[in-house]
Write an enzyme that holds these catalytic residues in place. Sequence first.
Site, PDB file in Angstrom:
ATOM      1  N   SER A   1       0.820  -1.228   0.000  1.00 37.34           N
ATOM      2  CA  SER A   1       0.000   0.000   0.000  1.00 37.34           C
ATOM      3  C   SER A   1       0.847   1.269   0.000  1.00 37.34           C
ATOM      4  CB  SER A   1      -0.957  -0.025   1.187  1.00 37.34           C
ATOM      5  OG  SER A   1      -1.795  -1.151   1.058  1.00 37.34           O
TER       6      SER A   1
ATOM      7  N   ARG B   1       6.887   6.547  -4.641  1.00 38.18           N
ATOM      8  CA  ARG B   1       7.619   7.044  -3.458  1.00 38.18           C
ATOM      9  C   ARG B   1       7.202   6.231  -2.242  1.00 38.18           C
ATOM     10  NH1 ARG B   1       3.671  10.469  -4.683  1.00 38.18           N
ATOM     11  NH2 ARG B   1       2.010  10.726  -3.152  1.00 38.18           N
TER      12      ARG B   1
ATOM     13  N   ASP C   1      -4.368  -1.870  -0.296  1.00 34.17           N
ATOM     14  CA  ASP C   1      -5.294  -2.411   0.709  1.00 34.17           C
ATOM     15  C   ASP C   1      -6.743  -1.965   0.488  1.00 34.17           C
ATOM     16  OD1 ASP C   1      -4.807   0.210   1.437  1.00 34.17           O
ATOM     17  OD2 ASP C   1      -4.455  -0.196   3.547  1.00 34.17           O
TER      18      ASP C   1
END
Length: 498
Positions: A178, A193, A231
Amino acid sequence: MPASRRGSGSVTLLTGQTIAIHTRTQDEEDLPHATKKTMADHLRKYESLFTLTPQRMRMIVEAFTETLELGLNKPNQIVPMIPTFVFGWPTGQEKGDFLALDLGGTNLRVCLVTLQGEGKFEITQTKYRLTEDQKQDDGQKLFDFCAECLNTFVETNMGEGEGQLKPGQCLPLGFTFSYPCSQERIDHGELIRWTKGFGAGNTEGRDVAAMFKKSLEKFQLPIQLTALINDTTGTLIASHYVNPRTKIAVIFGTGCNAAYMEHVKDVPKIENLGIDPAAEMAINCEWGAFDSFEHEHLPRTKYDTIVDDTSNKPGEQAFEKLISGRYLGEILRLVLCELIDEGVLFLGQNTYKLERPYIFDTAFLSLMESDPTDELLMVIGIFTHFFALETTLAERQFFRALAKLIGRRAARLSACGIAAIVSKMGYLEEGCSVGADGSLYNKYPGFADRVHEGLQDIFGDKGRNIITHHAEDGSGVGSAIIAAMTKNRKDAGLYLHV
Protein backbone atom coordinates in the site's frame (compact mmCIF):
# COMPACT_ATOMS: atom_id res chain seq x y z
CA MET A 1 11.08 37.09 29.33
CA PRO A 2 7.72 38.68 30.20
CA ALA A 3 4.97 36.52 31.68
CA SER A 4 3.20 34.63 28.93
CA ARG A 5 -0.40 35.47 28.11
CA ARG A 6 -1.19 31.87 28.92
CA GLY A 7 -1.14 32.56 32.63
CA SER A 8 2.38 31.19 33.11
CA GLY A 9 5.93 31.93 32.15
CA SER A 10 9.50 32.00 33.39
CA VAL A 11 12.17 34.57 34.24
CA THR A 12 15.91 34.01 33.94
CA LEU A 13 17.87 35.72 36.78
CA LEU A 14 21.34 37.23 36.35
CA THR A 15 22.76 34.15 38.08
CA GLY A 16 21.43 32.05 35.20
CA GLN A 17 18.80 30.43 37.40
CA THR A 18 15.31 30.16 35.87
CA ILE A 19 12.23 30.55 38.02
CA ALA A 20 8.69 29.79 36.92
CA ILE A 21 6.01 32.40 37.51
CA HIS A 22 2.24 32.08 37.33
CA THR A 23 -0.01 35.08 36.92
CA ARG A 24 -3.48 35.36 38.40
CA THR A 25 -6.16 37.89 37.57
CA GLN A 26 -7.80 37.75 41.00
CA ASP A 27 -6.85 37.09 44.58
CA GLU A 28 -9.17 34.24 45.56
CA GLU A 29 -7.72 30.83 46.36
CA ASP A 30 -9.87 29.24 43.63
CA LEU A 31 -8.46 29.30 40.13
CA PRO A 32 -10.36 31.66 37.81
CA HIS A 33 -12.52 29.74 35.37
CA ALA A 34 -14.69 30.63 32.42
CA THR A 35 -18.40 30.85 33.22
CA LYS A 36 -21.12 28.79 31.60
CA LYS A 37 -22.34 31.86 29.67
CA THR A 38 -18.83 32.65 28.36
CA MET A 39 -18.40 29.07 27.11
CA ALA A 40 -21.84 29.10 25.45
CA ASP A 41 -20.95 32.34 23.62
CA HIS A 42 -17.72 30.80 22.33
CA LEU A 43 -19.44 27.57 21.32
CA ARG A 44 -21.80 29.52 19.03
CA LYS A 45 -18.79 30.92 17.18
CA TYR A 46 -17.30 27.43 16.64
CA GLU A 47 -20.67 26.01 15.63
CA SER A 48 -20.80 28.45 12.72
CA LEU A 49 -17.18 27.60 11.75
CA PHE A 50 -17.43 23.81 11.85
CA THR A 51 -21.03 23.16 10.74
CA LEU A 52 -21.63 21.97 7.17
CA THR A 53 -25.05 22.82 5.73
CA PRO A 54 -26.72 20.39 3.29
CA GLN A 55 -26.40 23.02 0.56
CA ARG A 56 -22.65 23.36 1.10
CA MET A 57 -22.32 19.56 1.10
CA ARG A 58 -24.06 19.28 -2.26
CA MET A 59 -21.64 21.86 -3.72
CA ILE A 60 -18.68 19.83 -2.41
CA VAL A 61 -20.14 16.63 -3.93
CA GLU A 62 -20.46 18.32 -7.33
CA ALA A 63 -16.83 19.50 -7.26
CA PHE A 64 -15.67 16.09 -5.97
CA THR A 65 -17.45 14.26 -8.82
CA GLU A 66 -15.77 16.53 -11.40
CA THR A 67 -12.38 15.85 -9.78
CA LEU A 68 -12.94 12.06 -10.01
CA GLU A 69 -13.83 12.43 -13.71
CA LEU A 70 -10.69 14.47 -14.34
CA GLY A 71 -8.51 11.78 -12.75
CA LEU A 72 -10.04 9.14 -15.05
CA ASN A 73 -9.55 11.31 -18.15
CA LYS A 74 -5.94 12.38 -17.71
CA PRO A 75 -2.84 10.92 -16.04
CA ASN A 76 -0.95 12.67 -13.21
CA GLN A 77 -3.93 14.51 -11.71
CA ILE A 78 -4.19 15.63 -8.06
CA VAL A 79 -6.67 12.83 -7.35
CA PRO A 80 -4.91 10.21 -9.51
CA MET A 81 -7.71 7.58 -9.87
CA ILE A 82 -5.22 4.73 -10.25
CA PRO A 83 -6.25 1.77 -12.47
CA THR A 84 -5.61 -1.43 -10.43
CA PHE A 85 -5.90 -4.08 -13.19
CA VAL A 86 -8.29 -5.98 -10.94
CA PHE A 87 -11.01 -6.89 -13.43
CA GLY A 88 -14.61 -7.31 -12.31
CA TRP A 89 -16.14 -8.66 -9.13
CA PRO A 90 -15.42 -12.00 -7.50
CA THR A 91 -18.11 -14.60 -8.23
CA GLY A 92 -18.14 -15.75 -4.60
CA GLN A 93 -17.29 -19.23 -5.87
CA GLU A 94 -13.50 -18.77 -5.85
CA LYS A 95 -11.97 -21.75 -4.01
CA GLY A 96 -8.56 -23.05 -2.93
CA ASP A 97 -5.51 -22.11 -0.87
CA PHE A 98 -3.94 -18.71 -1.46
CA LEU A 99 -1.23 -16.77 0.30
CA ALA A 100 -1.39 -13.07 1.15
CA LEU A 101 1.51 -10.87 2.21
CA ASP A 102 0.85 -7.44 3.72
CA LEU A 103 3.78 -5.05 4.10
CA GLY A 104 2.39 -2.56 6.63
CA GLY A 105 3.95 0.38 8.46
CA THR A 106 5.03 -1.64 11.52
CA ASN A 107 4.45 -5.31 10.73
CA LEU A 108 4.75 -7.79 7.94
CA ARG A 109 1.68 -10.03 7.93
CA VAL A 110 1.57 -13.41 6.19
CA CYS A 111 -1.79 -15.12 5.71
CA LEU A 112 -2.92 -18.47 4.34
CA VAL A 113 -6.49 -18.02 3.15
CA THR A 114 -8.62 -21.03 2.24
CA LEU A 115 -11.48 -19.81 0.06
CA GLN A 116 -14.48 -22.13 0.45
CA GLY A 117 -16.90 -20.53 -2.03
CA GLU A 118 -20.28 -18.96 -1.24
CA GLY A 119 -18.52 -16.00 0.37
CA LYS A 120 -16.88 -18.17 3.06
CA PHE A 121 -13.21 -18.46 3.97
CA GLU A 122 -10.76 -19.57 6.66
CA ILE A 123 -7.59 -17.69 7.52
CA THR A 124 -4.34 -18.54 9.32
CA GLN A 125 -1.93 -15.67 9.88
CA THR A 126 1.34 -14.65 11.50
CA LYS A 127 2.82 -11.18 12.04
CA TYR A 128 6.53 -10.41 11.86
CA ARG A 129 7.89 -7.20 13.35
CA LEU A 130 9.79 -4.80 11.08
CA THR A 131 12.72 -2.94 12.60
CA GLU A 132 13.46 0.70 11.76
CA ASP A 133 16.75 -0.46 10.21
CA GLN A 134 14.92 -2.79 7.83
CA LYS A 135 12.66 0.07 6.72
CA GLN A 136 15.69 2.23 5.84
CA ASP A 137 18.12 -0.45 4.59
CA ASP A 138 18.52 -1.61 0.98
CA GLY A 139 15.21 -2.46 -0.76
CA GLN A 140 16.33 -5.88 -1.97
CA LYS A 141 17.24 -6.82 1.61
CA LEU A 142 13.72 -5.82 2.69
CA PHE A 143 12.17 -8.14 0.11
CA ASP A 144 14.62 -10.90 1.10
CA PHE A 145 13.26 -10.56 4.65
CA CYS A 146 9.69 -10.84 3.29
CA ALA A 147 10.63 -14.05 1.44
CA GLU A 148 12.36 -15.41 4.55
CA CYS A 149 9.19 -14.84 6.63
CA LEU A 150 7.10 -16.51 3.91
CA ASN A 151 9.46 -19.47 3.98
CA THR A 152 9.12 -19.81 7.78
CA PHE A 153 5.33 -19.48 7.55
CA VAL A 154 4.97 -22.12 4.81
CA GLU A 155 7.24 -24.58 6.67
CA THR A 156 5.30 -24.06 9.90
CA ASN A 157 1.77 -24.18 8.45
CA MET A 158 2.09 -26.35 5.35
CA GLY A 159 5.06 -28.58 6.12
CA GLU A 160 3.12 -31.60 7.31
CA GLY A 161 -0.34 -33.05 7.93
CA GLU A 162 -3.52 -32.21 6.06
CA GLY A 163 -2.40 -28.87 4.66
CA GLN A 164 0.91 -30.23 3.33
CA LEU A 165 2.06 -28.92 -0.06
CA LYS A 166 1.96 -31.56 -2.78
CA PRO A 167 5.11 -32.12 -4.87
CA GLY A 168 5.17 -29.58 -7.70
CA GLN A 169 2.34 -27.52 -6.15
CA CYS A 170 2.80 -23.76 -6.52
CA LEU A 171 0.81 -21.38 -4.33
CA PRO A 172 -0.54 -18.12 -5.81
CA LEU A 173 0.29 -15.07 -3.69
CA GLY A 174 -1.41 -11.67 -3.41
CA PHE A 175 1.01 -8.97 -2.21
CA THR A 176 -0.63 -6.00 -0.47
CA PHE A 177 1.81 -3.18 -1.07
CA SER A 178 0.00 0.00 0.00
CA TYR A 179 2.50 2.58 -1.23
CA PRO A 180 1.92 4.71 -4.34
CA CYS A 181 2.77 2.63 -7.43
CA SER A 182 2.19 3.03 -11.12
CA GLN A 183 0.89 -0.22 -12.63
CA GLU A 184 0.41 -1.39 -16.19
CA ARG A 185 -0.59 -4.91 -15.24
CA ILE A 186 -1.55 -6.63 -12.04
CA ASP A 187 1.75 -8.37 -11.22
CA HIS A 188 3.90 -5.30 -11.84
CA GLY A 189 4.26 -2.00 -9.98
CA GLU A 190 6.83 0.78 -10.03
CA LEU A 191 7.18 2.42 -6.63
CA ILE A 192 6.57 6.16 -7.02
CA ARG A 193 7.62 7.04 -3.46
CA TRP A 194 7.81 5.46 -0.03
CA THR A 195 5.36 6.63 2.67
CA LYS A 196 4.59 5.56 6.29
CA GLY A 197 8.15 6.11 7.44
CA PHE A 198 9.83 3.77 4.92
CA GLY A 199 12.97 4.88 3.13
CA ALA A 200 14.54 1.66 1.79
CA GLY A 201 17.17 2.52 -0.83
CA ASN A 202 17.34 1.43 -4.48
CA THR A 203 13.57 0.92 -4.61
CA GLU A 204 11.80 4.10 -5.75
CA GLY A 205 11.29 4.11 -9.52
CA ARG A 206 11.85 0.34 -9.71
CA ASP A 207 9.44 -2.56 -10.25
CA VAL A 208 8.89 -3.86 -6.71
CA ALA A 209 7.15 -6.98 -8.03
CA ALA A 210 10.29 -7.95 -9.96
CA MET A 211 12.44 -7.30 -6.87
CA PHE A 212 10.18 -9.49 -4.75
CA LYS A 213 10.17 -12.29 -7.35
CA LYS A 214 13.97 -12.25 -7.21
CA SER A 215 13.80 -12.81 -3.43
CA LEU A 216 11.31 -15.68 -3.88
CA GLU A 217 13.72 -17.36 -6.32
CA LYS A 218 16.59 -16.91 -3.88
CA PHE A 219 14.74 -19.04 -1.30
CA GLN A 220 13.38 -21.41 -4.00
CA LEU A 221 9.86 -20.99 -2.67
CA PRO A 222 6.96 -22.79 -4.40
CA ILE A 223 5.11 -19.47 -4.59
CA GLN A 224 4.04 -17.35 -7.54
CA LEU A 225 3.43 -13.62 -7.12
CA THR A 226 0.06 -13.31 -8.86
CA ALA A 227 -1.16 -9.85 -7.85
CA LEU A 228 0.27 -6.63 -6.41
CA ILE A 229 -2.54 -4.65 -4.78
CA ASN A 230 -3.45 -1.69 -2.58
CA ASP A 231 -5.29 -2.41 0.71
CA THR A 232 -8.33 -0.29 -0.26
CA THR A 233 -8.80 -2.33 -3.45
CA GLY A 234 -8.49 -5.50 -1.36
CA THR A 235 -11.15 -4.15 1.01
CA LEU A 236 -13.51 -3.58 -1.95
CA ILE A 237 -13.09 -7.13 -3.28
CA ALA A 238 -13.22 -8.89 0.12
CA SER A 239 -16.34 -6.97 1.16
CA HIS A 240 -18.10 -7.81 -2.13
CA TYR A 241 -17.12 -11.49 -1.82
CA VAL A 242 -18.95 -11.65 1.53
CA ASN A 243 -21.73 -9.16 0.69
CA PRO A 244 -22.39 -8.82 -3.07
CA ARG A 245 -24.33 -5.56 -2.56
CA THR A 246 -21.00 -3.85 -1.78
CA LYS A 247 -20.07 -1.47 -4.61
CA ILE A 248 -17.65 0.92 -2.83
CA ALA A 249 -14.92 0.54 -0.19
CA VAL A 250 -13.70 3.39 2.00
CA ILE A 251 -10.96 3.71 4.62
CA PHE A 252 -11.33 6.29 7.39
CA GLY A 253 -8.36 5.94 9.73
CA THR A 254 -5.04 7.74 10.05
CA GLY A 255 -5.32 8.15 6.28
CA CYS A 256 -8.39 8.06 4.05
CA ASN A 257 -9.08 6.47 0.69
CA ALA A 258 -11.74 4.85 -1.49
CA ALA A 259 -11.99 2.24 -4.26
CA TYR A 260 -14.87 1.28 -6.55
CA MET A 261 -15.52 -0.63 -9.80
CA GLU A 262 -15.45 1.45 -13.00
CA HIS A 263 -16.36 0.73 -16.64
CA VAL A 264 -13.15 0.61 -18.72
CA LYS A 265 -14.89 2.65 -21.46
CA ASP A 266 -15.16 5.50 -18.91
CA VAL A 267 -11.40 5.60 -18.21
CA PRO A 268 -10.08 7.47 -21.30
CA LYS A 269 -6.50 7.63 -20.00
CA ILE A 270 -6.02 3.85 -20.54
CA GLU A 271 -7.63 3.68 -24.01
CA ASN A 272 -4.22 2.93 -25.56
CA LEU A 273 -3.87 -0.36 -23.62
CA GLY A 274 -6.41 -2.13 -25.83
CA ILE A 275 -8.53 -3.44 -22.95
CA ASP A 276 -12.09 -4.56 -23.79
CA PRO A 277 -14.20 -1.37 -23.26
CA ALA A 278 -17.03 -3.52 -21.87
CA ALA A 279 -14.81 -4.77 -19.02
CA GLU A 280 -14.90 -3.41 -15.49
CA MET A 281 -11.84 -2.49 -13.45
CA ALA A 282 -11.37 -1.49 -9.82
CA ILE A 283 -10.09 2.08 -9.36
CA ASN A 284 -7.99 3.14 -6.37
CA CYS A 285 -9.02 6.79 -5.97
CA GLU A 286 -6.35 8.08 -3.52
CA TRP A 287 -8.93 10.75 -2.74
CA GLY A 288 -7.19 12.21 0.33
CA ALA A 289 -5.66 14.70 -2.13
CA PHE A 290 -9.03 16.22 -3.17
CA ASP A 291 -8.90 20.06 -3.27
CA SER A 292 -5.14 20.14 -2.57
CA PHE A 293 -3.08 23.21 -3.51
CA GLU A 294 -6.00 25.29 -4.87
CA HIS A 295 -8.24 24.95 -1.76
CA GLU A 296 -11.35 26.04 -3.67
CA HIS A 297 -14.07 23.72 -2.37
CA LEU A 298 -13.51 22.51 1.19
CA PRO A 299 -14.53 24.69 4.17
CA ARG A 300 -11.14 25.24 5.81
CA THR A 301 -10.96 27.16 9.09
CA LYS A 302 -7.84 29.01 10.27
CA TYR A 303 -7.06 25.97 12.45
CA ASP A 304 -7.06 23.72 9.37
CA THR A 305 -4.72 26.17 7.64
CA ILE A 306 -2.28 25.98 10.58
CA VAL A 307 -2.42 22.15 10.51
CA ASP A 308 -1.64 22.26 6.79
CA ASP A 309 1.12 24.90 6.97
CA THR A 310 2.95 23.07 9.78
CA SER A 311 2.60 19.57 8.22
CA ASN A 312 5.46 17.77 6.47
CA LYS A 313 3.68 18.29 3.12
CA PRO A 314 1.97 21.72 3.09
CA GLY A 315 -0.75 22.12 0.49
CA GLU A 316 -1.09 18.36 -0.07
CA GLN A 317 -3.75 15.87 1.11
CA ALA A 318 -6.27 18.67 1.81
CA PHE A 319 -9.31 16.35 2.20
CA GLU A 320 -7.39 13.95 4.45
CA LYS A 321 -6.33 16.78 6.77
CA LEU A 322 -9.97 17.63 7.54
CA ILE A 323 -11.19 14.08 8.22
CA SER A 324 -8.33 11.77 9.14
CA GLY A 325 -7.76 10.51 12.66
CA ARG A 326 -4.24 11.86 12.52
CA TYR A 327 -5.43 15.49 12.54
CA LEU A 328 -8.74 15.82 14.46
CA GLY A 329 -7.10 16.01 17.90
CA GLU A 330 -4.67 18.65 16.65
CA ILE A 331 -7.54 20.81 15.30
CA LEU A 332 -9.19 20.75 18.74
CA ARG A 333 -5.88 21.52 20.48
CA LEU A 334 -5.38 24.60 18.29
CA VAL A 335 -8.83 25.92 19.27
CA LEU A 336 -7.98 25.42 22.97
CA CYS A 337 -4.64 27.21 22.53
CA GLU A 338 -6.42 30.18 20.96
CA LEU A 339 -8.81 30.39 23.92
CA ILE A 340 -5.86 30.19 26.32
CA ASP A 341 -4.20 33.05 24.40
CA GLU A 342 -7.40 35.08 24.69
CA GLY A 343 -7.46 34.58 28.46
CA VAL A 344 -10.64 32.49 28.42
CA LEU A 345 -9.31 29.11 29.60
CA PHE A 346 -6.95 27.84 32.33
CA LEU A 347 -5.97 31.23 33.79
CA GLY A 348 -3.33 30.86 36.47
CA GLN A 349 -2.54 27.29 35.39
CA ASN A 350 0.57 26.14 33.59
CA THR A 351 -0.53 25.07 30.10
CA TYR A 352 2.84 24.13 28.60
CA LYS A 353 1.87 20.46 28.24
CA LEU A 354 -1.00 21.40 25.95
CA GLU A 355 1.22 23.60 23.80
CA ARG A 356 3.04 20.70 22.12
CA PRO A 357 1.76 20.00 18.60
CA TYR A 358 -0.11 16.67 18.17
CA ILE A 359 -0.10 16.01 21.93
CA PHE A 360 -3.93 15.92 21.92
CA ASP A 361 -4.79 12.50 20.50
CA THR A 362 -7.94 11.94 18.43
CA ALA A 363 -8.71 9.09 20.87
CA PHE A 364 -9.35 11.84 23.47
CA LEU A 365 -12.17 13.18 21.28
CA SER A 366 -13.71 9.69 21.17
CA LEU A 367 -13.46 9.39 24.97
CA MET A 368 -14.95 12.84 25.56
CA GLU A 369 -17.88 12.16 23.25
CA SER A 370 -18.63 8.80 24.85
CA ASP A 371 -18.34 10.00 28.50
CA PRO A 372 -21.57 8.71 30.12
CA THR A 373 -21.26 10.59 33.45
CA ASP A 374 -23.11 13.79 34.42
CA GLU A 375 -19.91 15.32 35.79
CA LEU A 376 -17.96 14.26 32.66
CA LEU A 377 -15.41 12.36 34.76
CA MET A 378 -13.65 11.00 31.66
CA VAL A 379 -12.93 14.57 30.55
CA ILE A 380 -11.63 15.41 34.05
CA GLY A 381 -9.32 12.39 33.76
CA ILE A 382 -7.92 13.44 30.37
CA PHE A 383 -7.12 17.02 31.42
CA THR A 384 -5.74 16.19 34.91
CA HIS A 385 -3.77 13.08 33.96
CA PHE A 386 -2.28 14.15 30.63
CA PHE A 387 -2.12 17.94 30.99
CA ALA A 388 -2.24 18.62 34.77
CA LEU A 389 -5.13 21.07 34.26
CA GLU A 390 -8.21 21.62 36.39
CA THR A 391 -11.57 22.14 34.66
CA THR A 392 -15.11 23.17 35.58
CA LEU A 393 -18.23 21.39 34.39
CA ALA A 394 -19.03 24.31 32.03
CA GLU A 395 -15.58 23.99 30.44
CA ARG A 396 -15.87 20.21 30.16
CA GLN A 397 -19.26 20.51 28.47
CA PHE A 398 -17.70 22.98 26.03
CA PHE A 399 -14.78 20.60 25.28
CA ARG A 400 -17.19 17.78 24.57
CA ALA A 401 -19.38 19.96 22.35
CA LEU A 402 -16.27 21.09 20.45
CA ALA A 403 -15.14 17.49 19.95
CA LYS A 404 -18.61 16.71 18.61
CA LEU A 405 -18.43 19.59 16.11
CA ILE A 406 -15.02 18.49 14.78
CA GLY A 407 -15.96 14.78 14.67
CA ARG A 408 -19.29 15.50 12.99
CA ARG A 409 -17.67 17.69 10.33
CA ALA A 410 -15.22 14.84 9.54
CA ALA A 411 -18.07 12.34 9.13
CA ARG A 412 -20.14 14.70 6.96
CA LEU A 413 -17.17 15.44 4.68
CA SER A 414 -16.60 11.67 4.44
CA ALA A 415 -20.23 11.36 3.31
CA CYS A 416 -19.48 13.89 0.54
CA GLY A 417 -16.76 11.59 -0.85
CA ILE A 418 -19.06 8.55 -0.82
CA ALA A 419 -21.85 10.62 -2.40
CA ALA A 420 -19.54 11.70 -5.24
CA ILE A 421 -18.91 8.05 -6.26
CA VAL A 422 -22.62 7.17 -5.80
CA SER A 423 -23.62 10.12 -8.06
CA LYS A 424 -20.99 9.33 -10.67
CA MET A 425 -21.98 5.64 -10.91
CA GLY A 426 -25.76 6.15 -10.59
CA TYR A 427 -26.11 3.92 -7.50
CA LEU A 428 -28.68 6.07 -5.69
CA GLU A 429 -31.92 4.57 -7.02
CA GLU A 430 -31.01 0.88 -6.58
CA GLY A 431 -28.95 1.62 -3.47
CA CYS A 432 -25.69 -0.06 -2.46
CA SER A 433 -23.55 -1.11 0.48
CA VAL A 434 -20.26 0.61 1.28
CA GLY A 435 -17.58 -1.47 3.01
CA ALA A 436 -15.89 0.85 5.52
CA ASP A 437 -12.74 0.30 7.56
CA GLY A 438 -10.20 2.27 9.59
CA SER A 439 -9.92 3.40 13.21
CA LEU A 440 -12.25 6.42 12.86
CA TYR A 441 -15.06 4.36 11.37
CA ASN A 442 -14.55 1.45 13.76
CA LYS A 443 -13.84 3.27 17.03
CA TYR A 444 -15.14 6.84 16.93
CA PRO A 445 -18.60 6.91 18.58
CA GLY A 446 -21.40 7.82 16.20
CA PHE A 447 -19.13 8.24 13.16
CA ALA A 448 -21.13 5.79 10.97
CA ASP A 449 -24.48 7.33 12.04
CA ARG A 450 -23.21 10.79 11.13
CA VAL A 451 -22.06 9.55 7.71
CA HIS A 452 -25.58 8.17 7.12
CA GLU A 453 -27.13 11.43 8.33
CA GLY A 454 -24.84 13.29 5.90
CA LEU A 455 -25.90 11.09 2.98
CA GLN A 456 -29.55 11.85 3.74
CA ASP A 457 -28.80 15.58 3.91
CA ILE A 458 -27.18 15.35 0.46
CA PHE A 459 -29.68 13.06 -1.28
CA GLY A 460 -32.86 13.45 0.78
CA ASP A 461 -34.75 10.27 1.75
CA LYS A 462 -33.07 8.30 -1.03
CA GLY A 463 -29.81 8.68 0.93
CA ARG A 464 -31.12 5.84 3.13
CA ASN A 465 -30.42 3.50 0.19
CA ILE A 466 -26.66 3.92 0.76
CA ILE A 467 -25.60 1.89 3.79
CA THR A 468 -22.10 1.56 5.22
CA HIS A 469 -21.00 -1.61 7.02
CA HIS A 470 -17.80 -2.94 8.57
CA ALA A 471 -15.55 -4.03 5.73
CA GLU A 472 -13.81 -7.37 5.45
CA ASP A 473 -10.03 -7.70 5.85
CA GLY A 474 -8.73 -6.18 2.64
CA SER A 475 -4.99 -6.68 2.97
CA GLY A 476 -5.32 -10.38 3.88
CA VAL A 477 -8.53 -11.95 2.58
CA GLY A 478 -8.99 -9.38 -0.21
CA SER A 479 -5.46 -9.90 -1.43
CA ALA A 480 -5.99 -13.68 -1.55
CA ILE A 481 -9.30 -13.36 -3.44
CA ILE A 482 -7.65 -11.09 -6.02
CA ALA A 483 -4.86 -13.68 -6.41
CA ALA A 484 -7.58 -16.31 -7.00
CA MET A 485 -9.42 -14.10 -9.54
CA THR A 486 -6.17 -13.35 -11.37
CA LYS A 487 -5.20 -17.05 -11.48
CA ASN A 488 -8.63 -17.86 -12.96
CA ARG A 489 -8.19 -15.13 -15.60
CA LYS A 490 -4.72 -16.44 -16.51
CA ASP A 491 -6.03 -20.03 -16.74
CA ALA A 492 -8.79 -18.76 -19.05
CA GLY A 493 -6.24 -16.92 -21.24
CA LEU A 494 -7.54 -13.48 -20.27
CA TYR A 495 -4.32 -12.16 -18.69
CA LEU A 496 -3.40 -8.68 -19.90
CA HIS A 497 0.07 -8.35 -21.44
CA VAL A 498 1.16 -4.77 -21.98
